[in-house]
Enzyme design. Structure first.
Site, short mmCIF file in Angstrom:
data_model
loop_
_atom_site.label_atom_id
_atom_site.label_comp_id
_atom_site.label_asym_id
_atom_site.label_seq_id
_atom_site.Cartn_x
_atom_site.Cartn_y
_atom_site.Cartn_z
N HIS A 363 29.17 37.39 35.77
CA HIS A 363 29.04 36.07 36.38
C HIS A 363 28.70 34.98 35.38
O HIS A 363 29.05 33.83 35.56
CB HIS A 363 28.09 36.14 37.57
N GLU A 605 38.51 42.73 48.49
CA GLU A 605 38.06 43.09 47.14
C GLU A 605 37.66 44.54 46.99
O GLU A 605 37.16 44.95 45.96
CB GLU A 605 36.99 42.13 46.62
N ASP A 629 36.59 42.10 41.66
CA ASP A 629 36.05 43.34 42.20
C ASP A 629 37.15 44.32 42.56
O ASP A 629 37.01 45.52 42.35
CB ASP A 629 35.18 43.05 43.44
C1 PEP Z 1 36.06 38.62 42.91
O1 PEP Z 1 35.45 39.68 43.03
O2 PEP Z 1 37.22 38.53 42.46
C2 PEP Z 1 35.42 37.36 43.30
C3 PEP Z 1 36.10 36.24 43.34
O3 PEP Z 1 34.09 37.40 43.55
P1 PEP Z 1 32.95 37.51 42.42
O4 PEP Z 1 33.62 37.39 41.08
O5 PEP Z 1 31.96 36.44 42.69
O6 PEP Z 1 32.41 38.88 42.67
MG MG Z 2 33.64 39.76 44.22
#
Ligand code: PEP
Ligand code: MG
Length: 762
Positions: A363, A605, A629
């Site tokens: 993140h 996801e 994910d």
């Molecule tokens: C993902 O998993 O692609 C998504 C957009 O969510 P995050 O990256 O916040 O887990």
């Molecule tokens: Mg995600």
């Protein structure tokens, strides 16, 4: 021999640099195995030869002066075969090569094992014996185990530049190139500010003293708090523990008093050292002492001392309230930078980020991309505290950092910055142009966001709305859960900033690698555990407060959509939808709000959601693929683990096949389909997603115009056959090759970040 092995490994790991580590290995292995010689040969990438870097038993002057190619000698044979070679009469072996400088003719038996890290042979570890004999299996296993450990130490030295310094035998001021992963694109040149986690004993050595009196007070009050904490623990446990166990608490309290650890700390403070530094140094010294003991019970005590050390240190830090003085052009460097750091630092001063941990899809990287901050992550072995105040170059395109950069590099990267600026200015003219392909197929380009800080940039880049608002981000920046009203105000600001453009707000998606400081979750497998919707369904009070805040914030703006993360089954989806509808009817029917029902969506996801996509589409207004994910779950590759980063690729044919299936399911039910994972912002990925028929692509703002510029020059009718072809590819490398071969014009290749120009040089 096991005890010996542990003790050698430990001493090697604690060595201040690679030179000392190698000396330790050769000396201690020679002694432990009772052999006549132990030597280490390391691969020099410049000469492509294995150079003798340390020896105990051969002539010392041979060190660095003797080397062998892959085709020379028994050392070369071990390296090429990538397996141990164990022979009684080395000089009779056809591969044996006599090197007079070493004096090795006197040694008959030879055991050599390769030093391998991530499939690369970094060197060869050799033992030799004067008398003719065959080394037994135990000895071979001993050497293999040590070599595997040594491989980690060498790889670390490689990424910190230690190895290069050693092989080049050079001065301090040589350029050091750190290798990591490209977290966010762009180049930054700036000054290092080290961000250390609280209560890090290693990071406190440089804390400045503020006067002896003040430092003594800090120390005494922290010790007093620790003492009362221990007594408190002892009291509360007294009914459950034996007298023997109680002695442990007494020992703890005694350790703290002025005759034991305290005495040394006080002496150092009086010499002008800060309480934090003095305490950390003394604790680490004692830990080292205990860890080196042969008695397993005493060795374990090092853990207790470290725990006690951290506790007292955290008390000292609490009273001092860390304040971050950030200079202009700051590059934040840390062992494990967390996303919340971005919220607490003036954006104008921040030019780059470098973190030892993390990955392209962690993140921190995602937020850095959204905010346009060049970032390098996953720099294995980075010792942040050594870089305090250094001038560095952050190359977020390739994931490199340079310390003591050469003039040539500085000039090169200044040029890259100028080029980037020029390209962005060039792209700016597309801001208000529609997102269409050359043959006029329309799709929507949205942004991913989490902070108010990137709203401005998103609008400047011509975003048609927000495709993913990661609502957990404002939750990170607090000491407790925000109230419904605090949330409403935050969401309102965002909805107003984008109105009338739509904003997709995702409900709280914590767990996995996203922990809230005030809501810790300890699990063996966090990515397979309590995450996203699973947490909020278990805590309807949190979920309802958030949904109510979102709904209230949308009053009279009507540009809200709500997205549900980590949905893995229909019952989960239905429970979440029921709660949203309940919140809506409470607000409209009981509390008098005149609201419009927002459109509701589910994230795809996890693999089960791919197979259930049609069922989901029947129940919601839109599907949004979280490819970050989805990739990690389809390929079984942790998105944050640098060791397996080569296996993580959203352009894998299995992931593309899943995404191709999802869009069809959504359209079959007449629903909208989008992608909000990072693949949508990768120009090559975006080409395929548009070809699949996705209606919306949501990405970080810094890539938006690049994607738009590229797609405006390509025809959907050409992209479709390309997609059909790549869906039948065997692996992601082949997919990437095919997609990049499709773009031939240099101008377009530049947009697709396949720069044939300056960025990929050297
Ligand atoms: C993902 O998993 O692609 C998504 C957009 O969510 P995050 O990256 O916040 O887990
Ligand atoms: Mg995600």
């Amino acid at each position: 021999m096991l005890g010996e092995l542990r003790s050698i490994v430990q001493q090697v790991n604690e060595s201040p640099d690679l030179g000392v580590a190698l000396e330790t290995i050769v000396r201690r292995v020679k002694h432990a195995m009772s052999v006549s010689v132990c030597s280490v040969y390391l691969f020099d990438p410049d000469t492509k030869r294995y150079v003798l870097m340390a020896t105990n038993g051969l002539k010392r002057k041979a060190v660095r002066n003797v080397s062998l190619s892959r085709n020379e000698g028994l050392v070369g044979l071990v390296a090429t075969r990538e397996e141990p070679i164990n022979i009684e009469a080395a000089d009779a072996h056809p591969a044996f090569q006599y090197i007079p400088e070493t004096g090795e003719e006197r040694f008959s038996s030879f055991l050599g094992v390769p030093i391998i890290h991530h499939r690369r042979v970094l060197g060869v570890l050799v033992v030799q014996q004067r008398v003719k004999r065959r080394f037994d299996e135990n000895e071979e296993a001993f050497l293999i185990t040590l070599s595997a450990q040594l491989a980690g130490v060498i790889a670390h030295a490689e990424s910190t530049g230690d190895l290069r310094r050693l092989t080049a035998n050079d001065s301090e001021n040589q350029e050091i190139e750190y290798h990591g992963l490209p977290g966010a694109p762009g180049v930054a040149i700036g000054n290092v500010v080290v961000i250390s986690p609280l209560a890090d004993l290693y990071a406190s050595s440089a804390v400045k003293a503020r006067g002896v009196k003040l430092e003594l007070e800090t120390f005494h009050s922290a010790v007093e708090r620790a003492r009362s904490h221990i007594r408190e623990m002892e009291r509360s446990l007294s009914a459950h523990i034996s007298d023997q166990e109680r002695l442990l608490f007494t020992a703890y309290v005694q350790m703290l008093d002025d005759h034991n650890l305290g005495k040394e700390v006080l002496e150092r403070i009086r010499e002008g050292v800060s309480a934090q530094s003095a305490w950390s140094e003394v604790i680490l010294q004692h830990c080292k002492h205990f860890e080196a003991m042969d008695d397993p019970y005493l060795r374990e005590r090092a853990v207790d001392i470290r725990d006690l050390g951290k506790r007292v240190l955290s008390y000292m830090q609490e009273t001092e309230e860390r304040e971050l003085e950030v200079p202009d052009q700051a590059v934040l460097v840390g062992e494990d930078l967390s996303p919340d750091i971005l919220g607490s630092i003036d954006r104008d001063k921040l030019v780059g980020l470098v973190s030892a941990k993390g990955s392209v899809n962690s993140h921190l990287s995602i937020l850095a991309r959204a905010m346009g901050i060049p970032t390098v992550v996953g720099v294995e072995g980075l010792k942040a505290s050594r870089l305090r105040g250094e001038k560095v170059i952050v190359d977020g395109y390739r994931g490199y950092m340079y310390v003591n950069a050469t003039d040539e590099h500085i000039e090169h990267f200044l040029n890259v910055q100028v080029e980037d600026k020029a390209l962005n200015a060039e792209l700016e003219v597309l801001r208000d142009e529609p997102a269409v392909t050359a043959d006029n197929h329309r799709y929507r380009l949205l942004v991913n966001t989490g902070l108010m800080a990137d709203v401005q940039m998103s609008i400047e880049r011509g975003a048609e709305g927000v495709g993913l608002f990661r609502s957990e981000v404002p939750f990170f920046m607090r000491q407790r859960f925000p109230t419904e009203e605090e949330q409403r105000q935050y969401y309102r600001e965002l909805l107003e900033a984008f109105s009338p453009r739509p904003v997709v707000m995702r409900t709280l998606d914590i767990g996995g690698d996203k922990a809230l400081p005030y809501f810790p979750i300890q699990e063996a497998n966090p990515f397979l555990g309590w995450r996203g919707i699973r947490i909020t369904l278990d805590h309807p009070e949190l979920f309802l407060a958030q949904v109510r805040a979102m709904l209230k914030a949308s009053l009279d703006l009507d540009n809200l959509a709500i997205l549900l993360p980590m949905i893995s089954g229909v019952p989960e989806l239905e429970s979440a939808l029921t709660l949203i509808r309940r919140a809506f009817s409470e607000l409209t029917e009981e509390e008098g709000y005149d609201l419009v029902m927002p459109s509701l969506g589910a994230m795809i996801e996890v693999p089960s959601a791919v197979f259930l996509a049609r069922e989901f589409a029947k129940r919601v207004d839109f599907l949004s693929v979280g490819s970050n994910d989805l990739t990690q779950y389809i390929l079984a590759v942790d998105r944050n683990n640098p060791r397996v980063v080569d296996l993580y690729d959203a352009m894998h044919p299995a992931v593309l096949g899943a995404m191709n299936h999802v869009v069809k399911c959504a359209h079959a039910e007449g629903k909208v389909a989008g992608v909000c994972g990072e693949i949508a912002g990768d120009p090559l990925g975006a080409m395929l997603l548009v070809a699949m028929g996705y209606d919306t692509l949501s990405m970080n703002a810094s890539n938006l115009l690049r994607v738009k510029a590229l797609l405006r020059q390509l025809n959907l009718s050409d992209l479709k056959p390309l997609l059909r072809d790549v869906l039948h590819s065997s692996d992601s490398d082949l997919v990437r090759q095919k997609v990049s071969a499709f773009i031939t014009a240099p101008e377009l290749r530049r947009l697709a970040q396949m720069g044939d120009g300056v960025k990929t040089h050297h």
